[in-house]
Scaffold this motif. Structure first.
Motif, PDB file in Angstrom:
ATOM      1  N   ASP A   1      37.756   6.131  63.446  1.00  0.00           N
ATOM      2  CA  ASP A   1      38.807   7.141  63.302  1.00  0.00           C
ATOM      3  C   ASP A   1      40.206   6.551  63.401  1.00  0.00           C
ATOM      4  O   ASP A   1      40.417   5.479  63.989  1.00  0.00           O
ATOM      5  CB  ASP A   1      38.663   8.195  64.409  1.00  0.00           C
ATOM      6  CG  ASP A   1      37.573   9.206  64.133  1.00  0.00           C
ATOM      7  OD1 ASP A   1      36.738   8.956  63.236  1.00  0.00           O
ATOM      8  OD2 ASP A   1      37.555  10.246  64.825  1.00  0.00           O
ATOM      9  N   ASP A   2      41.161   7.321  62.857  1.00  0.00           N
ATOM     10  CA  ASP A   2      42.598   7.174  63.094  1.00  0.00           C
ATOM     11  C   ASP A   2      43.259   6.031  62.329  1.00  0.00           C
ATOM     12  O   ASP A   2      44.434   5.738  62.553  1.00  0.00           O
ATOM     13  CB  ASP A   2      42.918   7.018  64.582  1.00  0.00           C
ATOM     14  CG  ASP A   2      42.562   8.242  65.396  1.00  0.00           C
ATOM     15  OD1 ASP A   2      42.082   9.224  64.794  1.00  0.00           O
ATOM     16  OD2 ASP A   2      42.751   8.227  66.621  1.00  0.00           O
TER      17      ASP A   2
ATOM     18  N   HIS B   1      40.421  12.857  57.884  1.00  0.00           N
ATOM     19  CA  HIS B   1      40.731  13.070  59.304  1.00  0.00           C
ATOM     20  C   HIS B   1      42.085  13.756  59.448  1.00  0.00           C
ATOM     21  O   HIS B   1      42.805  13.512  60.411  1.00  0.00           O
ATOM     22  CB  HIS B   1      40.718  11.729  60.042  1.00  0.00           C
ATOM     23  CG  HIS B   1      40.626  11.839  61.543  1.00  0.00           C
ATOM     24  ND1 HIS B   1      39.892  12.809  62.186  1.00  0.00           N
ATOM     25  CD2 HIS B   1      41.193  11.097  62.533  1.00  0.00           C
ATOM     26  CE1 HIS B   1      40.005  12.658  63.495  1.00  0.00           C
ATOM     27  NE2 HIS B   1      40.795  11.636  63.737  1.00  0.00           N
TER      28      HIS B   1
ATOM     29  N   ARG C   1      30.180   8.826  71.852  1.00  0.00           N
ATOM     30  CA  ARG C   1      31.442   8.118  71.649  1.00  0.00           C
ATOM     31  C   ARG C   1      31.624   7.094  72.762  1.00  0.00           C
ATOM     32  O   ARG C   1      31.065   7.233  73.848  1.00  0.00           O
ATOM     33  CB  ARG C   1      32.606   9.104  71.649  1.00  0.00           C
ATOM     34  CG  ARG C   1      32.771   9.839  72.955  1.00  0.00           C
ATOM     35  CD  ARG C   1      33.722  11.028  72.876  1.00  0.00           C
ATOM     36  NE  ARG C   1      35.025  10.670  72.394  1.00  0.00           N
ATOM     37  CZ  ARG C   1      36.042  11.531  72.323  1.00  0.00           C
ATOM     38  NH1 ARG C   1      35.879  12.799  72.683  1.00  0.00           N
ATOM     39  NH2 ARG C   1      37.203  11.145  71.880  1.00  0.00           N
TER      40      ARG C   1
ATOM     41  N   THR D   1      39.586   4.432  72.948  1.00  0.00           N
ATOM     42  CA  THR D   1      41.028   4.620  72.972  1.00  0.00           C
ATOM     43  C   THR D   1      41.553   4.725  74.401  1.00  0.00           C
ATOM     44  O   THR D   1      42.762   4.749  74.614  1.00  0.00           O
ATOM     45  CB  THR D   1      41.445   5.895  72.209  1.00  0.00           C
ATOM     46  OG1 THR D   1      40.822   7.031  72.822  1.00  0.00           O
ATOM     47  CG2 THR D   1      41.043   5.803  70.744  1.00  0.00           C
TER      48      THR D   1
ATOM     49  N   HIS E   1      37.176   3.705  67.081  1.00  0.00           N
ATOM     50  CA  HIS E   1      38.532   3.882  66.559  1.00  0.00           C
ATOM     51  C   HIS E   1      39.116   2.544  66.107  1.00  0.00           C
ATOM     52  O   HIS E   1      39.223   1.622  66.923  1.00  0.00           O
ATOM     53  CB  HIS E   1      39.452   4.480  67.629  1.00  0.00           C
ATOM     54  CG  HIS E   1      39.116   5.895  67.985  1.00  0.00           C
ATOM     55  ND1 HIS E   1      38.075   6.216  68.829  1.00  0.00           N
ATOM     56  CD2 HIS E   1      39.676   7.076  67.599  1.00  0.00           C
ATOM     57  CE1 HIS E   1      38.017   7.537  68.961  1.00  0.00           C
ATOM     58  NE2 HIS E   1      38.969   8.079  68.222  1.00  0.00           N
TER      59      HIS E   1
ATOM     60  N   HIS F   1      44.749   3.584  66.925  1.00  0.00           N
ATOM     61  CA  HIS F   1      44.956   3.994  68.327  1.00  0.00           C
ATOM     62  C   HIS F   1      43.959   3.323  69.269  1.00  0.00           C
ATOM     63  O   HIS F   1      43.562   3.892  70.288  1.00  0.00           O
ATOM     64  CB  HIS F   1      44.859   5.513  68.482  1.00  0.00           C
ATOM     65  CG  HIS F   1      45.835   6.267  67.638  1.00  0.00           C
ATOM     66  ND1 HIS F   1      45.501   7.391  66.917  1.00  0.00           N
ATOM     67  CD2 HIS F   1      47.148   6.042  67.378  1.00  0.00           C
ATOM     68  CE1 HIS F   1      46.558   7.836  66.265  1.00  0.00           C
ATOM     69  NE2 HIS F   1      47.576   7.035  66.531  1.00  0.00           N
TER      70      HIS F   1
END
Length: 281
Positions: free
Chosen positions: A89-90, A140, A206, A210, A235, A238
């Protein structure tokens, strides 16, 4: 080679399938209004019932893996076989993402990148590298707003549709999956995803990479009871950095890939594993 695009989406069914909790909430609001009109002395009881209902809806929105507000993919379908999905992600991040791509390429595996569309626009060349390496790029949101779960239906649709258009333009492949910023959402989100033909995808587990600077703890969370169908959240954007300034993800990823190999699990992309949302409608 670029990730193969999902088949063209069939039109969304005209009627959004109300989840039972939301259907019950609508009936409760109607009953509370009727009760108060016909018997004003019941107003406090009606108000209490509505307050409890809103508290329940809020709790559901704060629980990323909940499916009571609408369909929510937390595991790969059984048809995916002995596969897991590595999701990042991110990103894309100009420092971390290239290192992630090298590890994935060395291991010969493919992953899914849930990209923030405006960040992807500033890293367009890197985004194309992700797709050229055979990975899947998914939605996202446009900006990863901290108040995303508080947006109204029109604002939600503008944000998600704009991200769809931008990511599709940059990669040539329109996403068919969406992950909410921080996993938080409201009852207004699924009708929007339904119209846009997007799966809501959360995760099986998860690593909190982060927040936690300890690679051993992050790996333990991800690999605990690792099995077929798991969707793992990491991630590349971040990412928490350790004392040496190195993203903890880069110390976790090679060990996680080895755990997958040891368990006989093949990392698969969400493009491979999930059909379009309305494919069977």
């Amino acid at each position: 080679m670029p990730t193969t695009a999902p088949a063209a989406l069939p039109p969304a069914p005209h009627t959004w399938p109300w989840p039972p909790l939301l259907r019950g909430s609508a009936w409760l609001h109607a009953a509370a209004a009727g009760s108060t009109l016909w018997a004003p002395e019941t107003g406090l009881w009606a108000l209490g019932g509505l307050a409890a209902n809103h508290a329940l809806l809020t709790a559901a929105g704060l629980w990323p893996r909940s499916s009571v507000l609408g369909p929510n993919v937390t595991r790969l379908p059984a048809a995916a076989g002995p596969s897991v999905a590595l999701t990042f992600d991110d990103g894309p991040d100009p420092h971390t993402t290239p290192a992630v791509l090298r590890w994935l390429d060395d291991a010969g595996v493919r992953a899914t990148f849930f990209c923030i569309a405006e960040r992807a626009r500033t890293q367009a060349a890197l985004l194309r590298e992700i797709v050229a390496a055979g990975h899947s790029v998914q939605n996202h949101s446009l900006r990863h707003r901290h108040d995303f779960s508080l947006l109204g239906p029109k604002a939600l649709e503008r944000d998600i549709a704009a991200a769809q258009d931008l990511l599709g333009e940059l990669t040539g492949v329109r996403p068919h999956c969406f992950r909410a910023p921080a996993g938080l959402r409201s009852p207004l989100l699924d009708p929007v995803l339904h119209r846009l033909g997007l799966h809501l995808v959360s995760w099986t587990r998860r690593g909190f990479d982060t927040r936690d600077h300890d690679p051993a703890r992050v790996l333990a969370r991800l690999a605990r009871r690792l099995g077929a169908g798991d969707i793992l959240l990491l991630h590349d954007g971040h990412a928490r950095r350790g004392a040496a300034g190195r993203p903890v993800l880069l110390d976790v990823l090679p060990a996680l890939l080895q755990r997958c190999r040891d368990a006989g699990l093949r990392p698969a992309t969400l493009t491979e594993a999930l059909p379009p949302r309305h494919a069977a409608a």
